[in-house]
Design an enzyme around this catalytic site. Structure first.
Site, mmCIF file in Angstrom:
data_model
loop_
_atom_site.group_PDB
_atom_site.id
_atom_site.type_symbol
_atom_site.label_atom_id
_atom_site.label_comp_id
_atom_site.label_asym_id
_atom_site.label_seq_id
_atom_site.Cartn_x
_atom_site.Cartn_y
_atom_site.Cartn_z
ATOM 1 N N GLN A 201 -4.976 -4.620 7.175
ATOM 2 C CA GLN A 201 -6.021 -5.492 6.635
ATOM 3 C C GLN A 201 -6.033 -6.858 7.309
ATOM 4 O O GLN A 201 -6.822 -7.731 6.918
ATOM 5 C CB GLN A 201 -5.843 -5.676 5.121
ATOM 6 N N ASP B 293 2.698 -4.253 8.173
ATOM 7 C CA ASP B 293 1.481 -3.458 8.008
ATOM 8 C C ASP B 293 0.300 -4.399 8.198
ATOM 9 O O ASP B 293 -0.006 -5.211 7.332
ATOM 10 C CB ASP B 293 1.494 -2.850 6.597
ATOM 11 N N HIS C 4 0.865 -1.186 0.000
ATOM 12 C CA HIS C 4 0.000 0.000 0.000
ATOM 13 C C HIS C 4 0.904 1.239 0.000
ATOM 14 O O HIS C 4 2.011 1.201 0.537
ATOM 15 C CB HIS C 4 -0.846 -0.055 1.278
HETATM 16 C C1 LIG Z 1 -2.966 -2.610 3.560
HETATM 17 C C2 LIG Z 1 -3.137 -1.217 4.051
HETATM 18 N N1 LIG Z 1 -2.116 -0.586 4.619
HETATM 19 C C3 LIG Z 1 -2.225 0.658 5.094
HETATM 20 C C4 LIG Z 1 -3.396 1.356 4.993
HETATM 21 C C5 LIG Z 1 -3.438 2.747 5.523
HETATM 22 O O1 LIG Z 1 -4.192 2.808 6.673
HETATM 23 P P1 LIG Z 1 -4.659 4.230 7.240
HETATM 24 O O2 LIG Z 1 -5.177 4.996 6.056
HETATM 25 O O3 LIG Z 1 -5.729 3.908 8.190
HETATM 26 O O4 LIG Z 1 -3.482 4.864 7.862
HETATM 27 C C6 LIG Z 1 -4.498 0.746 4.400
HETATM 28 C C7 LIG Z 1 -5.785 1.434 4.242
HETATM 29 O O5 LIG Z 1 -5.955 2.405 3.547
HETATM 30 C C8 LIG Z 1 -4.362 -0.572 3.912
HETATM 31 O O6 LIG Z 1 -5.389 -1.185 3.337
#
Ligand SMILES: Cc1ncc(COP(=O)(O)O)c(C=O)c1O
Ligand SMILES: Cc1ncc(COP(=O)(O)O)c(C=O)c1O
Lengths: 414, 149, 414, 149
Positions: free
Chosen positions: C211, C208, C131
């Protein structure tokens, strides 16, 4: 909320208090008397309802959605930004960055604006009365870059010494960072005048408005500053949200702070490109419910009328100050000519912490300790004070209870 | 919990007229305890002989009634104790404030502060002198106790 | 919440759905079918109620208060930390740092852990499916330090190529940062195995978990990683809150990230000293209501049982995948052997964005576009996909409606 | 707002069989418009003579039905326009999508896309070709349109 407008016109304190559910609490069998608004304000129903309405009816992520909930969430979120733009008098929504709170705003400016711009020999100017949140981020930058933190003097009433201040304005000063209103002393600084002096010397100005936005009118353009930070929870809004105002031109020139979703335009492993303002500084999913709640808080304040709030709190301050001086051995810390509703005091032979514990049993909530402002308390020769701080919902009767409770506590302890 | 349990008359008396409140010259062990959060600062002085016997204890500093009374009572009690009994008592005192089962006989008059356990934000105050005393015995010059238990 | 336990035992989907008020929404006159949980989950009453209970009854700042409300707020806040410690299997509350979300967690580690430790010649290893939130923070560090971002290959099913990965593990790699579960593809990565391989080469590991935490069991000690980040809003909790887990030893050695209140022990203009963990990394007033709501979300998931949720969603995934393959020209992007409930697809001669708009009029909420994962989509030769993502509240019937709506959309567009 | 207003039959026809869909050799002006958020990418080719007359316009790219139809309609309409009329039309088109008052006579068949204004998330799609066209005239090689109006 038409009712709020009516309330403001005749300053119907009961109607105002009815907006704040927490005020119905009892503490140790006594009605809560909440005199800790400077630490965190109570939340009106308008704010609580805005949050629950979002979670119950429009809950979705913002900006990236083709479906209705996501569009509704985006609209609520961006409307909150517009509300905050108007609330602090910014000229564009591009200048309104949602942050976690005042602390994050300063850290963002320290890292993204100042860190690349300073080195040994450069100076960062603050005042002697700053909150730790406007001291430590600069100390971290100084450590990282070799710049030097310099401190404008404050006099024994708790006012910036403007002569001393003006002598510190030279070309090695790369930013002036100062508070609008002191949480420990109540002092309202002449930020417009000080900004003018700093800008005349070519120095960018950041203002910590955490204690200003709930109590006095804020207009960043009238002040003329480059950055201005507020915290939601101090201005009757949610926790975990705040706003950093920054002049568009400066924000444009700054590198991003956090990397992540939403702040990019394109990402490839070789090179990513940044989104427009304000998105460039809002990486990741933001505190959507928090932003919406903050917008509701700003609207609530506007409907009551910030000048009405100022007037009410000024009346309480003068009443409370006068009554508290009846207490034997009480010494007020912070006696600036221009003050918000903060009464910080020590009492001879009685420790603030004991006062706090004892009057809590009479339902009175005050704060004791260093109020995240150790250096200025040290200048006053104390390690901590007891602090009663006012909000729009307080009353003279509550201050009577405060004074009685303190008198009793002193009797018990002496 | 009643306020009178925290601020017992005996405790208040120790605050009004603290025992052993002086800087000890030629102390063998000294440590400063501080709790910046509420601004308490207490320095503990010990006179320990070669048999690990604490002959005298004293303190000085600015602190709230609970911290002051605790230090006054503790320094009274310390005189004549072996260092390991003092350390064991520190442990028992901490346990008492955490609401655990303790043999209060170990603690003597220090048990007067038991009600502090019902006021979690005051626990660091009561513990300040004990932490400083242990630090002094261990040769540590300064120690902080800030977090409620 | 005993009812939640009962619900879980017999998987009473109606009872589960009844916990989520937003599911009563209509969109364009149709019942909402929410298939965008990967962007942001819906919130159960337990979470909404925890937030409003805080604001209505216990609202105050934490940590610094002598009065009852502040003590209650502190207790609720620290209990939430304990809940999150247990939820992800950390060994101590010192290892649980509250952040704004996953994105802030990565940025914190990138700036505070990695930035001081890398320079030209050093490498930061990610995978090709990350991501943007786990790409861009590292690109910023690379730009700041001269380190190089290197990318482990992903095969055409959307799985990390473990051979290719293992060849990249050398002593110049200063961190491995990878996702547990892919938001764009659904892939569940073998994080324990990959962590073992990286640690054998002496490489610290950040995961991370945005998900993962809402869908599968997370146990940071079983995985063996050094850092693990989650986002509240992805796991049925509030916006503006997340957790960074970090191994105590590493967190101890790291310099503070933000400066401000609460993260300090003492402040003077000459020198400030830092507080203990976790406070050292929590400068300023935190998102108190958010943390309390996140604790409620974790408890809710535990009561339903994460293994029950996994099982339910796996059933839906296989049903939905099978049904969607009936659609003419539909192509699934991401066909890993081990997947969570993410169906990402393209359809020949029909653009995802049009699908999204059209089925929104049938009440079906999906996401279209790059899902903040441009690079992996580029590898699959597409600029965007349509993505239906599942949560505990979805049903087979909803997937039937999805498929019908897509079929109709295709007819309309072709 | 009905879906059929957005996806009018005439619009859908332009999507199914886009007009002027080819890379123009010897184009005098070219620009790429992209909208990374939804993955739309459209390149506009213009053949402008020395009198600022647009002789021909064409496009190519991957984009949604709205963006594709808009480009098909726009390139049809552009042929024979003066560049300043084209720029004025771009402004009118933008105003139309923002819900403002516009003289749709200025826009010709492009006004088919008026209903997009009720779908704010689709506005950038409809606008993509217009932004690229203006960029091409201004000599800008690439432009992005991401934000809903
Ligand atoms: C796999 C993954 N990593 C990181 C994020 C980022 O999370 P956040 O926007 O809540 O900081 C998301 C969601 O957008 C995600 O799906
Ligand atoms: C004057 C002042 N500045 C800054 C802050 C920090 O704000 P926050 O903790 O919301 O980031 C506070 C409140 O604690 C404050 O009173």
């Amino acid at each position: 909320m038409n009712s709020a407008v009516d309330v403001a016109e005749k300053w119907d304190i009961d109607a105002i208090r009815a907006q704040f559910p927490t005020l119905n609490r009892e503490v140790h069998g006594q009605p809560l008397i909440y005199l800790d608004t400077a630490a965190s304000a109570q939340r009106p129903l308008a704010v609580i309802d805005a949050i629950t309405d979002f979670y119950r009816n429009h809950n979705a992520n913002v900006h990236r959605g083709v479906h209705s909930l996501s569009q509704e969430a985006t609209e609520l979120w961006e409307n909150a930004r517009t509300t905050m733009r108007d609330f602090i008098g910014a000229s564009s929504c591009k200048e309104i960055i949602f942050t976690r709170g005042m602390t994050e705003g300063v850290n963002l400016v320290a890292q993204s604006f100042i860190r690349p711009r300073v080195g040994p020999g450069d100076k960062i100017l603050i005042t002697a009365m700053e909150h730790h949140s406007n001291i430590v981020p600069w100390q971290l930058v100084c450590e990282q870059t070799g710049a030097e933190l310099v401190v404008a003097p404050v006099n024994q009433r708790g006012e910036v010494d403007l002569d001393g201040f003006s002598q510190m304005l030279d070309e090695r000063v790369k930013i002036l960072a100062m508070m609008h209103v002191s949480n420990a002393l109540g002092t309202i600084n002449p930020v417009a005048e000080m900004t003018r002096m700093a800008k005349a010397a070519g120095i960018p100005v950041l203002i910590d408005g955490a204690q200003a936005s709930p109590h006095i009118q804020v207009d960043v353009q009238a002040i003329g500053c480059d950055f201005y930070c507020v915290s939601g929870h101090k201005m009757y809004g949610p926790t975990g949200i705040g706003v950093l105002y920054g002049r568009e031109q400066l924000l444009e020139a700054m590198p991003p702070y956090h990397g992540g979703g939403e702040m990019i335009r394109t990402v490839s492993f070789e090179k990513s490109t940044w989104n427009d303002l304000p998105s460039k500084f809002e990486a990741g999913t933001p505190n959507i419910a928090g932003g919406i709640g903050l917008g509701a808080a700003a609207t609530f304040i506007q409907q009551i009328g910030v000048e009405n709030i100022s007037r009410h709190e000024a009346d309480l301050l003068s009443y409370g100050t006068q009554r508290s001086l009846e207490i034997d051995g009480l010494n007020i810390i912070g006696t600036a000519a221009d003050k918000t509703g903060v009464m910080s005091f020590t009492i001879e032979r009685v420790h603030p912490h004991d006062i706090g514990t004892i009057i809590n049993h009479a339902g009175v909530a005050i704060r004791t300790g260093h109020h995240c402002a150790m250096p200025i308390l040290k200048q006053f020769g104390v390690a901590g004070t007891a602090r009663a701080s006012l909000g729009m919902y307080n009353t003279r009767q509550e201050l009577d209870v405060l004074v009685e409770a303190i008198v009793k506590a002193c009797k018990m302890l002496r | 919990m009643h306020l009178d349990d925290l601020y017992k008359q005996a405790v208040l008396a120790h605050n009004r007229e603290p025992q052993n409140y002086y800087p000890m010259e030629n102390a063998s062990h000294v440590a400063l305890g501080n709790n910046a959060l509420c601004g308490d600062e207490i320095r503990i002085f010990l006179d320990i002989d070669s048999n690990n016997l604490i002959n005298r204890a004293s303190f000085q500093g600015e602190a709230c009634a609970i911290a002051t009374a605790a230090a006054s009572i503790m320094t009274d009690w310390l005189a004549g104790q072996q260092t390991d009994d003092a350390q064991a008592a520190a442990l028992a005192f901490e346990q008492m404030l955490r609401g655990g089962e303790v043999n209060t006989a170990l603690l003597g008059e220090n048990a007067l502060l038991e009600a502090v356990k019902h006021f979690p934000d005051r626990v660091p105050s009561a513990q300040l002198c004990w932490s400083a005393m242990c630090a002094a015995i261990d040769g540590v010059a300064e120690i902080s106790t800030e977090k409620p238990a």
